[in-house]
Design a protein around this motif. Structure first.
Motif, PDB file in Angstrom:
ATOM      1  N   GLY A  75       1.313  -0.977  -0.428  1.00  0.00           N
ATOM      2  CA  GLY A  75       0.012   0.174  -0.173  1.00  0.00           C
ATOM      3  C   GLY A  75       0.554   1.350  -0.157  1.00  0.00           C
ATOM      4  O   GLY A  75       1.965   1.439   0.490  1.00  0.00           O
ATOM      5  N   PHE A  76       0.293   2.286  -0.662  1.00  0.00           N
ATOM      6  CA  PHE A  76       0.424   3.530  -1.216  1.00  0.00           C
ATOM      7  C   PHE A  76       0.260   4.384  -0.084  1.00  0.00           C
ATOM      8  O   PHE A  76       0.483   5.640  -0.557  1.00  0.00           O
ATOM      9  CB  PHE A  76       1.779   3.325  -2.364  1.00  0.00           C
ATOM     10  N   GLY A  77      -1.077   4.411   0.323  1.00  0.00           N
ATOM     11  CA  GLY A  77      -1.511   5.443   0.671  1.00  0.00           C
ATOM     12  C   GLY A  77      -1.946   7.054  -0.107  1.00  0.00           C
ATOM     13  O   GLY A  77      -2.482   6.333  -1.477  1.00  0.00           O
ATOM     14  N   ALA A  78      -2.072   7.829  -0.180  1.00  0.00           N
ATOM     15  CA  ALA A  78      -1.315   9.222  -0.714  1.00  0.00           C
ATOM     16  C   ALA A  78      -0.780   9.571  -0.959  1.00  0.00           C
ATOM     17  O   ALA A  78      -0.647  10.499  -2.074  1.00  0.00           O
ATOM     18  CB  ALA A  78      -3.219  10.265  -0.009  1.00  0.00           C
ATOM     19  N   GLU A  79       0.424   9.363  -1.319  1.00  0.00           N
ATOM     20  CA  GLU A  79       1.310   9.440  -1.715  1.00  0.00           C
ATOM     21  C   GLU A  79       1.776   9.087  -3.828  1.00  0.00           C
ATOM     22  O   GLU A  79       2.640   9.979  -4.122  1.00  0.00           O
ATOM     23  CB  GLU A  79       2.526   8.510  -1.462  1.00  0.00           C
ATOM     24  N   ARG A  80       0.442   8.798  -4.238  1.00  0.00           N
ATOM     25  CA  ARG A  80       1.154   8.506  -5.857  1.00  0.00           C
ATOM     26  C   ARG A  80      -0.344   9.043  -6.670  1.00  0.00           C
ATOM     27  O   ARG A  80      -0.887   8.059  -6.850  1.00  0.00           O
ATOM     28  CB  ARG A  80       1.207   7.596  -6.029  1.00  0.00           C
ATOM     29  N   PRO A  81      -0.588   9.937  -6.283  1.00  0.00           N
ATOM     30  CA  PRO A  81      -1.761  10.635  -6.676  1.00  0.00           C
ATOM     31  C   PRO A  81      -1.989  10.253  -8.527  1.00  0.00           C
ATOM     32  O   PRO A  81      -1.143  10.630  -9.103  1.00  0.00           O
ATOM     33  CB  PRO A  81      -2.864  11.773  -5.543  1.00  0.00           C
ATOM     34  N   LEU A  82      -2.717   9.896  -8.975  1.00  0.00           N
ATOM     35  CA  LEU A  82      -3.220  10.531 -10.129  1.00  0.00           C
ATOM     36  C   LEU A  82      -3.975  11.152 -10.950  1.00  0.00           C
ATOM     37  O   LEU A  82      -3.898  12.061 -11.444  1.00  0.00           O
ATOM     38  CB  LEU A  82      -3.845   9.037 -11.221  1.00  0.00           C
ATOM     39  N   PHE A  83      -4.979  12.435  -9.701  1.00  0.00           N
ATOM     40  CA  PHE A  83      -5.620  13.064  -9.756  1.00  0.00           C
ATOM     41  C   PHE A  83      -5.251  14.569  -8.509  1.00  0.00           C
ATOM     42  O   PHE A  83      -4.763  14.248  -7.641  1.00  0.00           O
ATOM     43  CB  PHE A  83      -6.609  13.915 -10.094  1.00  0.00           C
ATOM     44  N   ALA A  84      -4.667  15.742  -8.525  1.00  0.00           N
ATOM     45  CA  ALA A  84      -4.784  16.668  -7.364  1.00  0.00           C
ATOM     46  C   ALA A  84      -6.313  15.910  -6.933  1.00  0.00           C
ATOM     47  O   ALA A  84      -7.221  16.309  -7.441  1.00  0.00           O
ATOM     48  CB  ALA A  84      -4.709  17.602  -7.541  1.00  0.00           C
ATOM     49  N   ASN A  85      -6.001  16.015  -5.296  1.00  0.00           N
ATOM     50  CA  ASN A  85      -7.187  15.372  -4.819  1.00  0.00           C
ATOM     51  C   ASN A  85      -7.376  16.915  -3.867  1.00  0.00           C
ATOM     52  O   ASN A  85      -8.248  17.623  -3.227  1.00  0.00           O
ATOM     53  CB  ASN A  85      -6.787  15.104  -3.309  1.00  0.00           C
ATOM     54  N   ASP A  86      -8.448  17.564  -5.261  1.00  0.00           N
ATOM     55  CA  ASP A  86      -8.790  19.244  -4.816  1.00  0.00           C
ATOM     56  C   ASP A  86     -10.888  18.555  -5.080  1.00  0.00           C
ATOM     57  O   ASP A  86     -11.434  19.884  -4.740  1.00  0.00           O
ATOM     58  CB  ASP A  86      -8.936  20.180  -5.820  1.00  0.00           C
ATOM     59  N   SER A  87     -11.048  18.144  -4.775  1.00  0.00           N
ATOM     60  CA  SER A  87     -12.722  17.796  -5.749  1.00  0.00           C
ATOM     61  C   SER A  87     -13.183  16.083  -5.201  1.00  0.00           C
ATOM     62  O   SER A  87     -11.939  15.631  -4.704  1.00  0.00           O
ATOM     63  CB  SER A  87     -12.959  17.458  -7.007  1.00  0.00           C
ATOM     64  N   GLU A  88     -14.517  15.849  -5.113  1.00  0.00           N
ATOM     65  CA  GLU A  88     -14.692  14.694  -4.255  1.00  0.00           C
ATOM     66  C   GLU A  88     -14.751  13.422  -5.627  1.00  0.00           C
ATOM     67  O   GLU A  88     -14.156  12.625  -5.404  1.00  0.00           O
ATOM     68  CB  GLU A  88     -16.446  14.299  -4.584  1.00  0.00           C
TER      69      GLU A  88
END
Length: 335
Positions: A307-320
């Motif tokens: 598991g990598f948690g939120a370390e490798r997002p595909l998109f900015a976490n700026d919306s639901e």
């Protein structure tokens, strides 16, 4: 087609010099009278209903409909979100409105020589919204339980021009009723020469995540070296739901088609909550998927899980919407 925007100009200062009562008597059209009555009804009644608002047929141009006033700019490179929400205030309620969303701070343009005031900014928007068929729903200060309720719902507080009430700031809300989707607007009203604006046009959520098949997984692994899956787990747990197990069955099918295939199972989350918790949760979820595959007869030597948690997002976490896309399982081909 070139977008049409409501240009908010300095003509407001000229209009304000006239006698307000005389101007209303001379220039008020039947449509404006209807809007005024609707606004007065909303103010006097403690129950907001969109059915009491007259439809607007004014040509609004393209979303978000309003430019910044002369001498001001929208800051922080704000972008329209295809689907998000704002928190809307009425005299009797506070609730979320979902749809196409725009939120921004409005500050003085450093390249302009104009001296701005808070009153100028507010009157600019108030006039433009009213001319577009908007009706003022609420103007006032939130305190007590209403302030607590607003802050609880406003999970985006501080981002992209969101209003952050602290008990002495006024919020003003409007509705423009449209057949193609009602428009809800919230403004911050203050004396300081800056403000914030939030605009949402109602529209239903459109699911963009599709169920993947074993053939899709094989194709992705062959052509891209990885396959992105959205596997449903119980909320804040690593237990795979019944629907999630359908996706695991497709992974099993892909591994069955190619007996030599080896994969790494990676778990990913959005950035909500504590980083350490997210990483542990994503690791547990990746291992849950691996354990289900092993239980179905896959040799464990063909699998790894991490598991990598939120370390490798595909998109900015700026919306639901973007956060949902970041909550995923990735299969990586390792041979």
């Amino acid at each position: 087609m070139k977008p049409t925007l409501f240009l908010i100009g300095a003509t407001l200062s000229i209009l304000s010099c006239n006698n307000p009562q005389k101007q209303t008597q001379e220039s008020e059209t039947p449509t404006e009278q209807t809007q005024q009555v609707a606004s007065e009804n909303q103010t006097s009644s403690t129950k907001f209903s969109i059915e009491n608002i007259p439809f607007s047929t004014t040509d609004l141009g393209d979303f978000p409909f309003f430019t910044a006033p002369d001498g001001a700019i929208y800051v922080n490179n704000t972008k329209t979100k295809p689907f998000d929400f704002i928190v809307f205030v009425t005299p009797d309620d506070i609730f979320e409105v979902e749809g196409k969303t725009y939120r921004s701070w409005v500050h003085a343009d450093k390249e302009s020589k104009a001296e701005l005031s808070g009153r100028y900014l507010f009157k600019s928007y108030d006039d433009a919204i009213t001319q577009a068929g908007g009706v003022k729903i609420f103007e006032g200060i939130l305190d007590g339980n209403r302030l607590e309720q607003y802050n609880k719902l406003c999970t985006y507080a501080g981002d992209d021009g969101s209003f952050i009430p602290n008990g002495d700031q006024q919020i003003v809300t409007y509705v423009i009723r449209r057949k193609e989707g009602n428009i809800y607007i919230a403004l911050e009203k203050k004396d300081f020469p800056s403000t914030s604006i939030q605009i949402v046009q109602e529209k239903p959520f459109e699911q963009t995540i599709k169920k993947i098949t074993s053939d899709d997984i094989v194709k992705d692994l062959t052509e891209k070296g990885k396959s992105i899956l959205y596997i449903n787990f119980e909320t804040d747990k690593s237990n795979v739901t019944a629907e999630g197990k359908e996706a695991v069955e497709q992974i099993l099918g892909a591994l069955t088609k190619d007996k030599s295939l080896k994969i790494a199972i990676e778990g990913h989350t959005d950035n909500s909550g504590e980083a350490a918790h997210n990483k542990a949760l994503s690791n547990d979820r990746a291992n849950s998927v691996m354990n289900l595959l092993v239980a179905d007869g896959v040799d464990k030597s063909r699998l790894t899980a991490k598991g990598f948690g939120a370390e490798r997002p595909l998109f900015a976490n700026d919306s639901e919407e973007n956060k949902a896309k970041n909550r995923r399982v990735e299969l990586i081909k390792i041979n």
